[in-house]
Enzyme design. Structure first.
Site, mmCIF file in Angstrom:
data_model
loop_
_atom_site.group_PDB
_atom_site.id
_atom_site.type_symbol
_atom_site.label_atom_id
_atom_site.label_comp_id
_atom_site.label_asym_id
_atom_site.label_seq_id
_atom_site.Cartn_x
_atom_site.Cartn_y
_atom_site.Cartn_z
ATOM 1 C CG HIS A 106 -1.953 1.064 1.238
ATOM 2 N ND1 HIS A 106 -3.184 0.902 1.828
ATOM 3 C CD2 HIS A 106 -1.960 2.324 0.740
ATOM 4 C CE1 HIS A 106 -3.896 2.010 1.692
ATOM 5 N NE2 HIS A 106 -3.163 2.891 1.038
ATOM 6 C CG HIS A 113 -8.535 -3.888 8.635
ATOM 7 N ND1 HIS A 113 -7.766 -2.924 8.016
ATOM 8 C CD2 HIS A 113 -8.613 -3.519 9.932
ATOM 9 C CE1 HIS A 113 -7.419 -2.001 8.903
ATOM 10 N NE2 HIS A 113 -7.917 -2.346 10.074
ATOM 11 C CD GLU A 130 -3.944 -2.704 0.837
ATOM 12 O OE1 GLU A 130 -4.737 -3.640 0.649
ATOM 13 O OE2 GLU A 130 -3.573 -2.331 1.976
#
Length: 241
Positions: free
Chosen positions: A43, A190, A70
């Site tokens: 990310h 997550h 991401e």
């Protein structure tokens, strides 16, 4: 079997604390693959507090498994992704100031924006996954904008797992079923960890991929990365009679 993609952001955070190249982010990614991980996730945030643009560029030719980038699809993110062309781009609604993701997209109210972004990425041959809450309406909207997959935001599941795991997973089962009905693949991520992953994976037989970073790197401090990946892969195995 559900694929395990290791998010290596926290390894870059540790490296950046000293400003040198220890630990070596690229070597860590290759080691994760060698130990059985089926994907690598990064990310690259605008402030480069962990993964940098240079990291992304260096990783692409080294990786032999799926590369997943991401982030929030602003101009900078799109430039990086369209240059590197990973297997998958996961679109998240995070602002640059956020420490980590805290919710999925309101796809319904961002329909036009996400449809245009999705089309650009797919034209470049990149699979698109949209980060959503376990809400069938948002899953349907993700299908309507043309996404290939959704990634279910699993913090609510993790938060309530110890209290009532059956109730905690139920919305995700419903959302996954809706995704399959709409022709979407199903990812999740997550706060999934060694404690709650096995039950989640068994409850969602449609699950294509989980992306896990913080828990894996934290567990590796005690177990080592090879043993940690082994345990996560074991948790994803579904026994058959």
């Amino acid at each position: 079997m559900t694929r395990l993609s290791v998010n290596i952001n926290k390894v870059a955070t540790l490296r950046n604390a000293r400003g040198e190249n220890v630990p070596d982010v690229q070597q860590f990614a290759r080691d994760c693959e060698a130990y059985g991980a089926e994907g690598i996730t990064v990310h690259p945030r605008p402030d480069e507090r962990h993964i940098t643009r240079r990291d992304v560029e260096l990783l692409k030719p080294l990786l032999t498994t799926e590369f997943n980038i991401e982030g929030y699809p602003d101009d900078r993110f799109m430039e990086i992704v369209l240059e590197v062309r990973p297997a998958q781009a996961t679109l998240v609604p995070d602002s640059p100031e956020q420490i980590t993701s805290s919710a999925g997209w309101d796809v319904v109210n961002n329909y036009g924006f996400l449809r245009q972004i999705t089309s650009r990425l797919q034209t470049a041959g990149i699979r698109v996954s949209i980060f959503v809450d376990a809400d069938p309406a948002q899953v349907e909207a993700a299908a309507a904008v043309g996404a290939d997959r959704v990634e279910l935001y699993t913090k609510p599941y993790a938060d309530h797992y110890d209290t009532d795991r059956e109730a905690a997973v139920r919305p995700f089962v419903t959302a996954a079923e809706k995704a399959v009905e709409c022709g979407l693949g199903v990812n999740a991520g997550h706060d999934l960890n060694r404690h709650n992953l096995r039950f989640f994976a068994r409850s969602l037989p449609q699950l294509d991929e989980v992306s896990i970073g913080h828990a894996i790197v934290s567990d590796a401090l005690y177990l080592g990365i090879k043993e940690t990946i082994k345990q996560y892969l074991d948790a994803l195995k579904i026994e058959t009679c």
